[in-house]
Design a protein around this motif. Structure first.
Motif, PDB file in Angstrom:
ATOM      1  N   ARG A  60       0.832  -1.204   0.000  1.00  0.00           N
ATOM      2  CA  ARG A  60       0.000   0.000   0.000  1.00  0.00           C
ATOM      3  C   ARG A  60       0.870   1.258   0.000  1.00  0.00           C
ATOM      4  N   THR A  61       1.973   1.207   0.735  1.00  0.00           N
ATOM      5  CA  THR A  61       2.875   2.362   0.784  1.00  0.00           C
ATOM      6  C   THR A  61       3.472   2.646  -0.589  1.00  0.00           C
ATOM      7  N   ILE A  62       3.963   1.589  -1.256  1.00  0.00           N
ATOM      8  CA  ILE A  62       4.548   1.775  -2.586  1.00  0.00           C
ATOM      9  C   ILE A  62       3.524   2.338  -3.565  1.00  0.00           C
ATOM     10  N   LEU A  63       2.331   1.782  -3.552  1.00  0.00           N
ATOM     11  CA  LEU A  63       1.293   2.239  -4.489  1.00  0.00           C
ATOM     12  C   LEU A  63       0.910   3.692  -4.245  1.00  0.00           C
ATOM     13  N   SER A  64       1.073   4.174  -3.011  1.00  0.00           N
ATOM     14  CA  SER A  64       0.701   5.559  -2.722  1.00  0.00           C
ATOM     15  C   SER A  64       1.615   6.565  -3.428  1.00  0.00           C
ATOM     16  N   TYR A  65       2.797   6.115  -3.856  1.00  0.00           N
ATOM     17  CA  TYR A  65       3.715   6.998  -4.576  1.00  0.00           C
ATOM     18  C   TYR A  65       3.468   6.976  -6.090  1.00  0.00           C
ATOM     19  N   LEU A  66       2.743   5.995  -6.585  1.00  0.00           N
ATOM     20  CA  LEU A  66       2.681   5.740  -8.022  1.00  0.00           C
ATOM     21  C   LEU A  66       1.386   6.244  -8.643  1.00  0.00           C
ATOM     22  N   PRO A  67       1.417   6.603  -9.934  1.00  0.00           N
ATOM     23  CA  PRO A  67       0.190   7.026 -10.626  1.00  0.00           C
ATOM     24  C   PRO A  67      -0.716   5.838 -10.897  1.00  0.00           C
ATOM     25  N   ASN A  68      -1.973   6.114 -11.171  1.00  0.00           N
ATOM     26  CA  ASN A  68      -2.926   5.042 -11.469  1.00  0.00           C
ATOM     27  C   ASN A  68      -2.675   4.422 -12.830  1.00  0.00           C
ATOM     28  N   SER A  69      -2.049   5.183 -13.724  1.00  0.00           N
ATOM     29  CA  SER A  69      -1.738   4.667 -15.059  1.00  0.00           C
ATOM     30  C   SER A  69      -0.574   5.451 -15.628  1.00  0.00           C
ATOM     31  N   GLY A  70      -0.048   4.977 -16.757  1.00  0.00           N
ATOM     32  CA  GLY A  70       1.058   5.667 -17.400  1.00  0.00           C
ATOM     33  C   GLY A  70       0.686   7.016 -17.967  1.00  0.00           C
ATOM     34  N   GLY A  71      -0.595   7.303 -18.046  1.00  0.00           N
ATOM     35  CA  GLY A  71      -1.037   8.590 -18.562  1.00  0.00           C
ATOM     36  C   GLY A  71      -1.266   9.631 -17.490  1.00  0.00           C
ATOM     37  N   ASP A  72      -1.046   9.255 -16.222  1.00  0.00           N
ATOM     38  CA  ASP A  72      -1.269  10.174 -15.106  1.00  0.00           C
ATOM     39  C   ASP A  72       0.050  10.525 -14.433  1.00  0.00           C
ATOM     40  N   ALA A  73       0.054  11.667 -13.767  1.00  0.00           N
ATOM     41  CA  ALA A  73       1.200  12.037 -12.933  1.00  0.00           C
ATOM     42  C   ALA A  73       1.066  11.365 -11.579  1.00  0.00           C
ATOM     43  N   PRO A  74       2.163  11.104 -10.899  1.00  0.00           N
ATOM     44  CA  PRO A  74       2.073  10.569  -9.536  1.00  0.00           C
ATOM     45  C   PRO A  74       1.289  11.513  -8.635  1.00  0.00           C
ATOM     46  N   PRO A  75       0.604  10.988  -7.631  1.00  0.00           N
ATOM     47  CA  PRO A  75      -0.263  11.823  -6.789  1.00  0.00           C
ATOM     48  C   PRO A  75       0.528  12.719  -5.846  1.00  0.00           C
ATOM     49  N   VAL A  76       0.245  14.012  -5.890  1.00  0.00           N
ATOM     50  CA  VAL A  76       0.860  14.980  -4.976  1.00  0.00           C
ATOM     51  C   VAL A  76      -0.074  15.172  -3.793  1.00  0.00           C
ATOM     52  N   ILE A  77       0.462  15.062  -2.584  1.00  0.00           N
ATOM     53  CA  ILE A  77      -0.356  15.187  -1.381  1.00  0.00           C
ATOM     54  C   ILE A  77       0.115  16.380  -0.560  1.00  0.00           C
ATOM     55  N   PRO A  78      -0.769  16.957   0.254  1.00  0.00           N
ATOM     56  CA  PRO A  78      -0.345  18.066   1.116  1.00  0.00           C
ATOM     57  C   PRO A  78       0.729  17.604   2.099  1.00  0.00           C
ATOM     58  N   SER A  79       1.674  18.490   2.382  1.00  0.00           N
ATOM     59  CA  SER A  79       2.752  18.175   3.311  1.00  0.00           C
ATOM     60  C   SER A  79       2.855  19.275   4.363  1.00  0.00           C
ATOM     61  N   ASP A  80       2.952  18.851   5.636  1.00  0.00           N
ATOM     62  CA  ASP A  80       3.114  19.827   6.717  1.00  0.00           C
ATOM     63  C   ASP A  80       4.582  20.052   7.054  1.00  0.00           C
ATOM     64  N   ASP A  81       5.480  19.468   6.227  1.00  0.00           N
ATOM     65  CA  ASP A  81       6.908  19.655   6.407  1.00  0.00           C
ATOM     66  C   ASP A  81       7.352  20.798   5.496  1.00  0.00           C
ATOM     67  N   PRO A  82       7.736  21.949   6.045  1.00  0.00           N
ATOM     68  CA  PRO A  82       8.043  23.125   5.196  1.00  0.00           C
ATOM     69  C   PRO A  82       9.155  22.839   4.191  1.00  0.00           C
ATOM     70  N   ALA A  83       8.954  23.274   2.955  1.00  0.00           N
ATOM     71  CA  ALA A  83       9.982  23.105   1.926  1.00  0.00           C
ATOM     72  C   ALA A  83      11.237  23.905   2.267  1.00  0.00           C
ATOM     73  N   SER A  84      11.108  24.935   3.059  1.00  0.00           N
ATOM     74  CA  SER A  84      12.241  25.798   3.414  1.00  0.00           C
ATOM     75  C   SER A  84      12.993  25.309   4.662  1.00  0.00           C
ATOM     76  N   ARG A  85      12.617  24.157   5.169  1.00  0.00           N
ATOM     77  CA  ARG A  85      13.275  23.651   6.381  1.00  0.00           C
ATOM     78  C   ARG A  85      14.771  23.472   6.154  1.00  0.00           C
ATOM     79  N   GLU A  86      15.578  23.966   7.069  1.00  0.00           N
ATOM     80  CA  GLU A  86      17.029  23.856   6.983  1.00  0.00           C
ATOM     81  C   GLU A  86      17.547  22.825   7.982  1.00  0.00           C
ATOM     82  N   ASP A  87      18.695  22.263   7.662  1.00  0.00           N
ATOM     83  CA  ASP A  87      19.337  21.313   8.567  1.00  0.00           C
ATOM     84  C   ASP A  87      20.816  21.671   8.647  1.00  0.00           C
ATOM     85  N   LEU A  88      21.197  22.388   9.697  1.00  0.00           N
ATOM     86  CA  LEU A  88      22.579  22.829   9.863  1.00  0.00           C
ATOM     87  C   LEU A  88      23.534  21.655  10.040  1.00  0.00           C
TER      88      LEU A  88
END
Length: 314
Positions: free
Chosen positions: A57-85
């Motif tokens: 189920r985890t693997i399938l959650s990353y993949l598109p339903n078919s070759g004609g679709d883009a992979p599913p983008v989901i909301p993320s609460d992890d900021p894209a600007s997060r830094e790691d010193l």
């Protein structure tokens, strides 16, 4: 494969006993997880059937339903600007010391999104799925903690020496190159330390669009300095050896190359877009992933629908 009941084999214990005279084999001995999860026949191990289905189920959650679709983008609460010193000091100053690439991967991708595939086999490379600001991506990294970052014929690549030649490393390295050059998936490279030789050239310059950034610790090119001087100045060093000053001349050449080494000059020569602060790696990768999903993937899906792009299973 489920560790408690999983088994896979071409013939059962009784047939094997009659054919090869191997007696007393059980299903686990013949084809259980300790056999097939370490030889590459099975990618992932699970404790039981329930965990097997959870991994699927985890693997399938990353993949598109078919070759004609883009992979599913989901909301993320992890900021894209997060830094790691901490990423600024993760690469050891001593070249001989190793580091754990998985620490970098889990720092850069969305929290708890890293799903590794094939962790128990082909261990000179690391591969898996993750998300960047909710966008599914695949990740490949060399593993410097195994075999000194050289790829072997087990996962495919270019180790060198007599053992590598006898085990057909070159043949499997060609398969690696074919896979990189035939993929229609955009590839983005982050060079954290060393990328040299044929395998380095394949993995960081495989096809358009070639996009790559480097950390200040990155080193890349045709040959590393160690060994490269011997190759590039072979005749000169032989002549120096006849005169009894090979060691002195080698040190002179090494000092000269060390003086000329400049990451900016090298970046310009090898098409590296930018030398980035390691702490900003997540933000840079997330921006690239967003651009790919907003522009490139849409164009590629349209080209696939029109027959301009055909799936390749090299």
């Amino acid at each position: 494969m489920a560790a408690d009941i999983g088994a896979l084999f071409n013939a059962g214990p009784k047939v094997v006993e009659g054919a090869t005279f191997e007696e007393g084999l059980g299903f686990q001995d013949l084809g259980g997880p300790l056999v097939h999860c370490t030889n590459g026949t099975i990618d992932n191990l699970a404790a039981n059937e329930a965990e097997c289905f959870e991994q699927l189920r985890t693997i399938l959650s990353y993949l598109p339903n078919s070759g004609g679709d883009a992979p599913p983008v989901i909301p993320s609460d992890d900021p894209a600007s997060r830094e790691d010193l901490a990423l600024r000091s993760i690469i050891p100053r001593r070249q001989a010391r190793m580091y754990n690439p998985r620490t970098i991967i889990t720092s850069v991708v969305d929290r708890d999104s890293w799903f590794e595939i094939g962790a128990l086999w082909g261990r000179t490379a690391i591969g898996g799925l993750a998300r960047l600001a909710g966008h599914p991506v695949g990740i490949i990294s060399l593993n410097c903690e195994v075999n000194g970052v050289m790829l072997t014929n087990s996962p495919a690549g270019y180790a060198i020496g007599t053992v590598a030649e006898r085990t057909a490393t070159m043949r499997w390295g060609v398969e690696l190159a074919k896979t990189y050059f035939t993929t229609t998936t955009p590839i983005f490279n982050v060079i954290t330390r060393r990328a040299f030789g044929v395998a380095g050239g394949v993995m960081i310059g495989s096809r358009d669009p070639v996009m790559q950034v480097a950390w200040p610790s990155g080193q890349w090119g045709s040959l590393p300095l160690d060994g490269g001087i011997e190759v590039g100045h072979r005749h000169e060093l032989r002549e120096a050896e006849k005169e009894g000053n090979k060691v002195e001349r080698y040190k002179e050449l090494e000092e000269e190359y060390m003086r000329l080494m400049n990451p900016v000059r090298t970046a310009n020569a090898f098409g590296v877009e930018e030398i980035i602060d390691p702490k900003d790696t997540r933000q840079v990768c997330c921006e690239w992933a967003a651009h790919v999903y907003d522009v490139l993937i849409k164009d590629r899906l349209a080209d696939r629908a029109c027959g301009k792009i055909h799936p390749s299973f090299a």
